[in-house]
Design a protein around this motif. Sequence first.
Motif, PDB file in Angstrom:
ATOM      1  N   ALA A   1       0.878  -1.243   0.146  1.00  0.00           N
ATOM      2  CA  ALA A   1      -0.123   0.059  -0.166  1.00  0.00           C
ATOM      3  C   ALA A   1       0.898   1.221   0.071  1.00  0.00           C
ATOM      4  CB  ALA A   1      -0.913   0.013   1.358  1.00  0.00           C
TER       5      ALA A   1
ATOM      6  N   GLN B   1     -10.699  -7.562   8.627  1.00  0.00           N
ATOM      7  CA  GLN B   1     -10.792  -7.297   7.198  1.00  0.00           C
ATOM      8  C   GLN B   1      -9.342  -6.640   6.675  1.00  0.00           C
ATOM      9  OE1 GLN B   1     -12.563  -9.536   4.874  1.00  0.00           O
ATOM     10  NE2 GLN B   1     -13.409 -10.367   6.775  1.00  0.00           N
TER      11      GLN B   1
ATOM     12  N   PRO C   1      -8.972  -4.758   4.026  1.00  0.00           N
ATOM     13  CA  PRO C   1      -9.266  -3.375   3.746  1.00  0.00           C
ATOM     14  C   PRO C   1      -9.609  -2.500   4.810  1.00  0.00           C
ATOM     15  CG  PRO C   1     -10.454  -5.087   2.293  1.00  0.00           C
ATOM     16  CD  PRO C   1      -9.720  -5.642   3.325  1.00  0.00           C
ATOM     17  N   THR C   2     -10.298  -2.893   5.838  1.00  0.00           N
ATOM     18  CA  THR C   2     -10.628  -2.008   7.018  1.00  0.00           C
ATOM     19  C   THR C   2      -9.470  -1.734   7.620  1.00  0.00           C
ATOM     20  OG1 THR C   2     -12.664  -3.484   7.183  1.00  0.00           O
ATOM     21  CG2 THR C   2     -12.105  -2.134   9.114  1.00  0.00           C
TER      22      THR C   2
ATOM     23  N   GLU D   1      -7.505   0.960   5.689  1.00  0.00           N
ATOM     24  CA  GLU D   1      -8.246   2.077   5.707  1.00  0.00           C
ATOM     25  C   GLU D   1      -8.045   2.875   6.859  1.00  0.00           C
ATOM     26  OE1 GLU D   1     -12.941   3.411   5.851  1.00  0.00           O
ATOM     27  OE2 GLU D   1     -12.478   2.040   4.104  1.00  0.00           O
TER      28      GLU D   1
END
Length: 144
Positions: A24, A103, A105-106, A109
């Motif tokens: 990322a 998760q 993506p959580t 984020e």
Amino acid sequence: MATVLLLDDNEMNLSSLQFALELAGHRVLAAEDGRKGLQLLAANCAHVIVTDWQMPVMDGVEFCVNLRGRVIFCRAPVILLSANPEPENLNRPWTIYFRKPVQLPTLLEAVESFAMHRPFRQGAEGGGERLTSRWAGMNPRCWP
């Protein structure tokens, strides 16, 4: 790009989370317990901290308490992870709690959100870092 301190005693969790954070675009400092994490912070600046709760030597909650006692990191965002329910601590020294398995993506984020609100951003000219606060005389690499 933010520098993320990642703490987990499970080697598989540590390497997979490190890989995901680096993919990322973040720089990752990794350690397997809270004591080694504090040693890393003595020589490096981290903008976001992701720590497991249950680790040997120094667990994640004890790490957070020690971290909050250091002026430079008293407001550093800390993401606490655990398979157990959130600890019942009235003075929560962590910023946000996620129950495993979180998760990806959580988690990413949350890291991105905290990284966006750090006291300095990438400068448009030359790609260097510049302060956006009244601490313009301070070296931004030493400030979370």
